[in-house]
Scaffold this motif. Structure first.
Motif, PDB file in Angstrom:
ATOM      1  N   PRO A 131      46.710  35.748  34.568  1.00  0.00           N
ATOM      2  CA  PRO A 131      46.059  34.747  33.738  1.00  0.00           C
ATOM      3  C   PRO A 131      44.674  35.208  33.287  1.00  0.00           C
ATOM      4  O   PRO A 131      44.191  36.252  33.714  1.00  0.00           O
ATOM      5  CB  PRO A 131      45.976  33.530  34.658  1.00  0.00           C
ATOM      6  CG  PRO A 131      45.974  34.070  36.039  1.00  0.00           C
ATOM      7  CD  PRO A 131      46.800  35.330  35.975  1.00  0.00           C
ATOM      8  N   ALA A 132      44.070  34.411  32.442  1.00  0.00           N
ATOM      9  CA  ALA A 132      42.761  34.719  31.863  1.00  0.00           C
ATOM     10  C   ALA A 132      41.664  34.654  32.924  1.00  0.00           C
ATOM     11  O   ALA A 132      41.876  34.163  34.027  1.00  0.00           O
ATOM     12  CB  ALA A 132      42.461  33.730  30.734  1.00  0.00           C
ATOM     13  N   GLY A 133      40.497  35.101  32.551  1.00  0.00           N
ATOM     14  CA  GLY A 133      39.319  35.031  33.403  1.00  0.00           C
ATOM     15  C   GLY A 133      38.497  36.305  33.376  1.00  0.00           C
ATOM     16  O   GLY A 133      37.283  36.263  33.546  1.00  0.00           O
ATOM     17  N   GLN A 134      39.145  37.453  33.160  1.00  0.00           N
ATOM     18  CA  GLN A 134      38.421  38.721  33.144  1.00  0.00           C
ATOM     19  C   GLN A 134      37.384  38.755  32.027  1.00  0.00           C
ATOM     20  O   GLN A 134      36.314  39.320  32.191  1.00  0.00           O
ATOM     21  CB  GLN A 134      39.408  39.885  33.003  1.00  0.00           C
ATOM     22  CG  GLN A 134      38.773  41.244  33.094  1.00  0.00           C
ATOM     23  CD  GLN A 134      38.347  41.631  34.492  1.00  0.00           C
ATOM     24  OE1 GLN A 134      38.256  40.803  35.392  1.00  0.00           O
ATOM     25  NE2 GLN A 134      38.061  42.892  34.691  1.00  0.00           N
ATOM     26  N   GLU A 135      37.702  38.116  30.897  1.00  0.00           N
ATOM     27  CA  GLU A 135      36.737  38.088  29.796  1.00  0.00           C
ATOM     28  C   GLU A 135      35.454  37.375  30.206  1.00  0.00           C
ATOM     29  O   GLU A 135      34.355  37.741  29.786  1.00  0.00           O
ATOM     30  CB  GLU A 135      37.364  37.454  28.539  1.00  0.00           C
ATOM     31  CG  GLU A 135      37.461  35.949  28.525  1.00  0.00           C
ATOM     32  CD  GLU A 135      38.590  35.330  29.360  1.00  0.00           C
ATOM     33  OE1 GLU A 135      38.812  34.122  29.202  1.00  0.00           O
ATOM     34  OE2 GLU A 135      39.231  36.028  30.172  1.00  0.00           O
ATOM     35  N   GLU A 136      35.563  36.367  31.060  1.00  0.00           N
ATOM     36  CA  GLU A 136      34.376  35.647  31.546  1.00  0.00           C
ATOM     37  C   GLU A 136      33.545  36.545  32.461  1.00  0.00           C
ATOM     38  O   GLU A 136      32.313  36.508  32.428  1.00  0.00           O
ATOM     39  CB  GLU A 136      34.803  34.370  32.246  1.00  0.00           C
ATOM     40  CG  GLU A 136      35.435  33.366  31.305  1.00  0.00           C
ATOM     41  CD  GLU A 136      35.978  32.140  32.028  1.00  0.00           C
ATOM     42  OE1 GLU A 136      35.726  31.981  33.245  1.00  0.00           O
ATOM     43  OE2 GLU A 136      36.662  31.344  31.368  1.00  0.00           O
ATOM     44  N   ARG A 175      37.868  36.942  40.953  1.00  0.00           N
ATOM     45  CA  ARG A 175      39.109  37.462  41.547  1.00  0.00           C
ATOM     46  C   ARG A 175      39.227  38.977  41.432  1.00  0.00           C
ATOM     47  O   ARG A 175      40.303  39.519  41.242  1.00  0.00           O
ATOM     48  CB  ARG A 175      40.318  36.759  40.945  1.00  0.00           C
ATOM     49  CG  ARG A 175      40.233  35.245  41.069  1.00  0.00           C
ATOM     50  CD  ARG A 175      41.331  34.438  40.405  1.00  0.00           C
ATOM     51  NE  ARG A 175      42.214  35.065  39.492  1.00  0.00           N
ATOM     52  CZ  ARG A 175      42.146  34.949  38.165  1.00  0.00           C
ATOM     53  NH1 ARG A 175      41.211  34.220  37.602  1.00  0.00           N
ATOM     54  NH2 ARG A 175      43.052  35.529  37.387  1.00  0.00           N
ATOM     55  N   THR A 176      38.078  39.663  41.532  1.00  0.00           N
ATOM     56  CA  THR A 176      38.011  41.115  41.393  1.00  0.00           C
ATOM     57  C   THR A 176      37.305  41.705  42.597  1.00  0.00           C
ATOM     58  O   THR A 176      36.383  41.104  43.133  1.00  0.00           O
ATOM     59  CB  THR A 176      37.258  41.496  40.094  1.00  0.00           C
ATOM     60  OG1 THR A 176      38.011  40.992  38.974  1.00  0.00           O
ATOM     61  CG2 THR A 176      37.070  42.984  39.939  1.00  0.00           C
ATOM     62  N   GLN A 177      37.749  42.886  43.006  1.00  0.00           N
ATOM     63  CA  GLN A 177      37.100  43.617  44.093  1.00  0.00           C
ATOM     64  C   GLN A 177      36.757  45.007  43.584  1.00  0.00           C
ATOM     65  O   GLN A 177      37.643  45.755  43.147  1.00  0.00           O
ATOM     66  CB  GLN A 177      38.038  43.712  45.295  1.00  0.00           C
ATOM     67  CG  GLN A 177      37.448  44.470  46.458  1.00  0.00           C
ATOM     68  CD  GLN A 177      38.449  44.629  47.601  1.00  0.00           C
ATOM     69  OE1 GLN A 177      39.658  44.558  47.411  1.00  0.00           O
ATOM     70  NE2 GLN A 177      37.926  44.857  48.791  1.00  0.00           N
ATOM     71  N   LEU A 178      35.469  45.345  43.599  1.00  0.00           N
ATOM     72  CA  LEU A 178      35.030  46.691  43.221  1.00  0.00           C
ATOM     73  C   LEU A 178      35.202  47.585  44.448  1.00  0.00           C
ATOM     74  O   LEU A 178      34.796  47.217  45.544  1.00  0.00           O
ATOM     75  CB  LEU A 178      33.588  46.677  42.749  1.00  0.00           C
ATOM     76  CG  LEU A 178      33.311  45.771  41.532  1.00  0.00           C
ATOM     77  CD1 LEU A 178      31.843  45.799  41.179  1.00  0.00           C
ATOM     78  CD2 LEU A 178      34.164  46.190  40.350  1.00  0.00           C
ATOM     79  N   LEU A 179      35.801  48.744  44.264  1.00  0.00           N
ATOM     80  CA  LEU A 179      36.141  49.615  45.392  1.00  0.00           C
ATOM     81  C   LEU A 179      35.208  50.799  45.538  1.00  0.00           C
ATOM     82  O   LEU A 179      35.374  51.605  46.456  1.00  0.00           O
ATOM     83  CB  LEU A 179      37.593  50.094  45.243  1.00  0.00           C
ATOM     84  CG  LEU A 179      38.641  48.961  45.166  1.00  0.00           C
ATOM     85  CD1 LEU A 179      40.016  49.534  44.843  1.00  0.00           C
ATOM     86  CD2 LEU A 179      38.651  48.165  46.458  1.00  0.00           C
TER      87      LEU A 179
END
Length: 180
Positions: A131-136, A175-179
């Motif tokens: 779903p959307a959200g990455q643009e935010e 909902r993102t994790q930088l590795l």
């Protein structure tokens, strides 16, 4: 009637009535009202937002300069790239792949990945997130620029460090994790 084995078609159901509160979205990356954001060394133009799709997906036009691309990361949503121009090197679960113009790549949710333009020319791709959200997230951590082809702003070392810290501190909210 049962679905044939191996298909992903949903069972038959009545199609809901047209939602007249939803509007047509017509996006053009050259439109002066488009939002252009400098992220990860590239310029990302937000074409279609989750607000316009009822949260179902977003679509981003990415112009990635030579050497540009995000650090290794993962997120709990699907991400699909269609390479329009150039070539992108993708790292997916530790393996490296090349994707050139005309290729489409789907990154499954939760899988570690990164991409980089390893050529000497800009690469351009469309990125769909569902779903959307990455643009935010991009709008929260990036810097607005004037056009789809605008170069990123010249940032000092301290400004670059602040952008990375901002991305790290906000990533979980999107909902993102930088590795790295």
């Amino acid at each position: 009637m049962a679905n044939p084995a191996g298909t992903t078609t949903q069972p038959a159901a009545e199609i809901p009535a047209d939602d007249l509160t939803r509007e047509l979205t017509l996006a053009n990356p050259e439109d002066p009202k488009s939002r252009h954001i400098s992220v990860a060394g590239g310029t990302y133009t937000i074409l279609v937002t989750g607000k316009e799709t009822g949260g179902r997906y977003s679509l981003i036009d990415m112009l990635v300069p030579p050497g540009g691309g995000p650090p290794p990361h993962r997120h709990d949503f699907e991400e699909m790239f269609t390479i329009l121009d150039g070539e992108i090197e993708l790292t997916f679960r530790g393996s490296t792949y090349l994707a050139g113009a005309g290729s489409t790549v789907n990154i499954p949710a939760n899988a570690p990945h990164a991409f980089r333009n390893v050529s000497d020319k800009p690469a351009r791709m469309l990125c769909m997130c569902t779903p959307a959200g990455q643009e935010e997230f991009f709008m929260a951590v990036g810097d607005p620029v004037g056009s789809r082809t605008a170069p990123p702003p010249k940032l000092s070392d301290a400004e670059r460090a602040e952008r990375m810290q901002r991305a790290k501190s906000l990533s979980a909210s999107y909902r993102t994790q930088l590795l790295a």
